[in-house]
Design a protein around this motif. Structure first.
Motif, mmCIF file in Angstrom:
data_model
loop_
_atom_site.group_PDB
_atom_site.id
_atom_site.type_symbol
_atom_site.label_atom_id
_atom_site.label_comp_id
_atom_site.label_asym_id
_atom_site.label_seq_id
_atom_site.Cartn_x
_atom_site.Cartn_y
_atom_site.Cartn_z
ATOM 1 N N ARG A 107 0.875 -1.408 0.062
ATOM 2 C CA ARG A 107 0.064 -0.080 0.092
ATOM 3 C C ARG A 107 0.718 1.342 -0.028
ATOM 4 N N LYS B 88 0.392 5.646 0.270
ATOM 5 C CA LYS B 88 -0.537 6.914 0.594
ATOM 6 C C LYS B 88 0.387 8.022 0.599
ATOM 7 N N GLN C 277 -3.008 7.608 -4.109
ATOM 8 C CA GLN C 277 -2.829 6.120 -2.957
ATOM 9 C C GLN C 277 -3.067 4.867 -3.972
#
Length: 139
Positions: A75, A77, A95
């Motif tokens: 991930r 962001k 993101q």
């Protein structure tokens, strides 16, 4: 109308979870960020995989790599800085989430960030094939 799956064959036992994860991966694949997967075999027979993900502009604190339940989840962001004024914004602060399924026995070794690439190293040790005889009992 029901869906026919290769995993519904009667000789494939216990693969229901794999099918669900594969469906989830297929639905979430949008192409961002781009990535490469390299495979090599070491002298001792260990299979090594390197997943390189293009994450230019991301700081290490803005990235997360999780290995859980037979998959790797990456991930990213980025934080928007409110005081900045852009005349043109071609590099989005976007993101993302990328998943990769792992076969049984795969080990996530580490992750490194350099030159705009996040590289996740995975190994599958050379495991000997083991066969064992199953005794048949009378009931």
């Amino acid at each position: 109308m029901s869906r026919i799956s290769v995993f519904s064959a009667p000789f494939l036992l216990g693969f229901e979870g794999l099918e669900e994860r594969a469906d989830r991966l297929a639905k979430s694949a949008d192409g961002y960020p781009p990535y490469n997967i390299e495979r090599s075999i070491t002298e001792d027979g260990t299979e090594r995989f390197l997943i390189s993900i293009a994450v230019a502009g991301f700081e290490p604190s803005e990235l997360e790599v999780l290995a859980e339940d037979g998959q790797i989840l990456v991930r990213g962001k980025q934080k928007d800085e409110p005081g900045r004024e852009f005349l043109h914004r071609g590099i989005a602060a976007r993101q993302f989430q990328r998943s990769f399924l792992l076969a049984e026995g795969m080990i996530v070794k580490d992750a490194t960030l350099g030159h705009g690439l996040l590289v996740v190293a995975i190994e599958r040790p050379n495991a000997p094939k083991i066969a064992r005889r199953i005794e048949i009992r009378s009931v």
